[in-house]
Design an enzyme around this catalytic site. Structure first.
Site, PDB file in Angstrom:
ATOM      1  N   THR A  82       0.854  -1.189   0.000  1.00  0.00           N
ATOM      2  CA  THR A  82       0.000   0.000   0.000  1.00  0.00           C
ATOM      3  C   THR A  82       0.894   1.244   0.000  1.00  0.00           C
ATOM      4  O   THR A  82       2.061   1.193   0.361  1.00  0.00           O
ATOM      5  CB  THR A  82      -0.935   0.032   1.224  1.00  0.00           C
ATOM      6  OG1 THR A  82      -0.178   0.290   2.412  1.00  0.00           O
ATOM      7  CG2 THR A  82      -1.685  -1.286   1.376  1.00  0.00           C
ATOM      8  N   ALA A  93       1.925   2.701  -2.629  1.00  0.00           N
ATOM      9  CA  ALA A  93       2.967   2.301  -3.587  1.00  0.00           C
ATOM     10  C   ALA A  93       3.188   3.301  -4.712  1.00  0.00           C
ATOM     11  O   ALA A  93       3.997   3.043  -5.605  1.00  0.00           O
ATOM     12  CB  ALA A  93       2.607   0.940  -4.193  1.00  0.00           C
ATOM     13  N   SER A 104       7.687   4.265  12.432  1.00  0.00           N
ATOM     14  CA  SER A 104       8.633   5.376  12.367  1.00  0.00           C
ATOM     15  C   SER A 104       9.463   5.368  13.645  1.00  0.00           C
ATOM     16  O   SER A 104       9.065   4.752  14.643  1.00  0.00           O
ATOM     17  CB  SER A 104       7.874   6.708  12.244  1.00  0.00           C
ATOM     18  OG  SER A 104       8.728   7.815  12.456  1.00  0.00           O
ATOM     19  N   TYR A 146       0.944  13.078  13.825  1.00  0.00           N
ATOM     20  CA  TYR A 146       1.642  12.017  13.095  1.00  0.00           C
ATOM     21  C   TYR A 146       2.327  11.071  14.080  1.00  0.00           C
ATOM     22  O   TYR A 146       2.240   9.846  13.937  1.00  0.00           O
ATOM     23  CB  TYR A 146       2.663  12.636  12.147  1.00  0.00           C
ATOM     24  CG  TYR A 146       3.522  11.630  11.412  1.00  0.00           C
ATOM     25  CD1 TYR A 146       3.049  11.025  10.249  1.00  0.00           C
ATOM     26  CD2 TYR A 146       4.787  11.298  11.874  1.00  0.00           C
ATOM     27  CE1 TYR A 146       3.836  10.100   9.565  1.00  0.00           C
ATOM     28  CE2 TYR A 146       5.577  10.375  11.201  1.00  0.00           C
ATOM     29  CZ  TYR A 146       5.093   9.788  10.047  1.00  0.00           C
ATOM     30  OH  TYR A 146       5.878   8.859   9.379  1.00  0.00           O
TER      31      TYR A 146
END
Length: 353
Positions: free
Chosen positions: A17, A19, A146, A159
Site C-alpha cells: 500500500t 505504492a 517510524s 503524526y
C-alpha cells in the site's frame, strides 16, 4: 508456536500500500528486481498505471488497484483483485501514510481524524485482511511505523500519535497470532528521516513556505531493503538509520533533556524557505502528484545511501562475528604493545647487579 516458513522473494507475491511514491515505490521496484510479483495499492490511479507499465516493461509481474486504505471496503476490494490476479499473496506491506505539520491546538479535528484514518486505520485494515488470508498458507505482514513510534516530535504531534498507535497495534497483533499458532510473521519497520515526497505531500499549518524532515536524511531504498528482508526473514523490528534512532534512545534515557533539545531546534529543523510544487502539496484528503521515490525539493543535507546500523540488524550473526574478531585483534595488539614496553629479563638482572 507455529513454524513460520517464508518464501524467497523470487517466489513471492507482495502487496504494497502507498505504492505510488516514496518508500512504497522504492519497495515495489526492488521487489520486482528480486523476481517477486507485486500488487500496488494507492489512491492515485494515474501514477499506479504508469508504475505498473514501467515494471511490466522490465519483465516484472505487476498489477494494481485504486483504494483509500482508510476505507475498509475499498481495501477489501483491492485484496480480492490481488487474489484474482496472482492467486493470492505471500507478504502484505502496510506503507500508506501522510502527515500534517502544525501545533496540536491549531490542527483542525477533521485533519486529525483523517490522519488516523490513513496512518492507523490503514494499517488495521490491511493487517486484518492479510491475517485472514495468510492463516491458510503463511506469510508476512510488514507495518511501516517510524522512529517517532518511540519518541514524539513537536509540530508532528498527530503524526507521532498515529505511529505510536501503529507500534502498539503491531505488537498486540504479533502476540495474538503467535498465541493461536498462526504461521504469520509480523514486523514493524521504523524509518528515521527518509528523503521522500513526504515533506511535499504533508499538509503545512506552520505558516512557512515549506516543511522538511530533520536531517540526517536517508535514501528510501534503505527502507525498501529492510521491508524486503522482513518479507523473507522473520524479524520483530528493524530500524532504518541511526540518526533518528539516537533521538529515540536519548528520549528513553534522558526524556526531559530531550524535550528541551527538541523544543529548541524543533521548529527550525522542520521548516524551510523552499516551497513545494503546488501540484504535489498536501495530499491529506486527496491524492496529489506522485510517481517519484525521492522529494523534488533539494535535500537540506547530504543523502545517506548506506547504513551500517541497518546492516547490523539484518545480519546479526555476521556482525557479532566481526565484532568478536575485531575485539580479539584489539586485545592482541594491546598485549603485544605491553610486552614491547616490558624490560627484558637480562636487562632487569643487570640493573640489580
Amino acid at each position: 508456536m507455529a513454524w513460520i516458513r517464508l518464501k524467497p522473494l523470487s517466489q513471492q507475491t507482495i502487496v504494497i500500500t502507498g505504492a505510488s511514491s516514496g518508500i512504497g515505490l522504492a519497495t515495489a521496484r526492488a521487489a520486482a528486481r528480486a523476481g517477486a510479483a507485486v500488487f500496488l495499492i494507492a489512491r492515485n490511479e494515474e501514477a499506479l498505471a504508469h508504475i505498473v507499465e514501467e515494471l511490466r516493461h522490465r519483465g516484472a509481474r505487476a498489477d494494481y488497484a485504486v483504494a483509500d486504505v482508510g476505507k475498509l471496503e475499498e481495501l477489501e476490494a483491492a485484496a480480492k483483485k490481488a487474489e484474482e490476479a496472482f492467486g493470492g499473496f505471500d507478504s502484505w506491506v502496510n506503507d500508506a501514510g501522510t502527515s500534517v505539520f502544525g501545533a496540536l491546538e491549531k490542527l483542525p479535528l477533521e485533519d486529525h481524524r483523517r490522519l488516523f484514518e490513513t496512518n492507523y486505520w490503514g494499517v488495521v485494515h490491511g493487517s486484518t485482511i492479510a491475517a485472514r488470508a495468510l492463516r491458510r498458507r503463511g506469510g508476512a505482514i510488514i507495518n511501516v511505523g517510524s522512529v517517532l513510534s518511540d519518541r514524539a516530535m513537536m509540530l508532528q504531534g498527530a503524526y507521532s500519535a498515529t505511529k505510536h498507535a501503529v507500534r502498539a497495534f503491531t505488537d498486540a497483533l504479533r502476540m495474538e497470532l503467535e498465541r493461536e499458532g498462526a504461521p504469520i510473521s509480523v514486523t514493524l519497520i521504523k524509518p528515521s528521516g527518509i528523503e521522500t515526497p513526504f515533506q511535499e505531500h504533508a499538509k503545512n499549518l506552520l505558516g512557512t513556505p515549506g516543511v522538511r524532515i530533520p536531517p540526517p536524511a536517508y535514501d528510501p531504498r534503505l527502507v525498501a531493503r529492510a521491508i524486503l528482508h522482513a518479507c523473507a526473514h522473520r524479524k520483530r523490528e528493524i530500524v532504518v538509520g541511526f540518526g533518528g534512532h539516537a533521538i529515540s534512545l536519548m528520549g528513553n534515557l534522558f526524556p526531559r533533556a530531550t524535550d528541551r533539545v527538541l523544543e529548541a531546534v524543533g521548529f527550525s529543523a522542520q521548516t524551510t524557505q523552499k516551497r513545494p510544487k503546488p501540484a504535489r502539496a498536501d495530499n491529506l484528503h486527496e491524492p496529489r502528484e506522485d510517481g517519484t521515490e525521492k522529494s523534488l525539493m533539494r535535500p537540506v543535507a547530504p543523502l545517506r545511501r548506506t547504513s551500517l546500523f541497518l546492516e547490523a540488524q539484518l545480519h546479526p550473526a555476521l556482525t557479532a562475528t566481526v565484532l568478536a574478531g575485531l575485539g580479539a585483534l584489539a586485545a592482541g595488539a594491546l598485549a603485544a604493545r605491553g610486552q614491547r614496553r616490558m624490560p627484558a629479563p637480562r636487562r632487569l638482572a643487570q640493573r640489580w647487579h
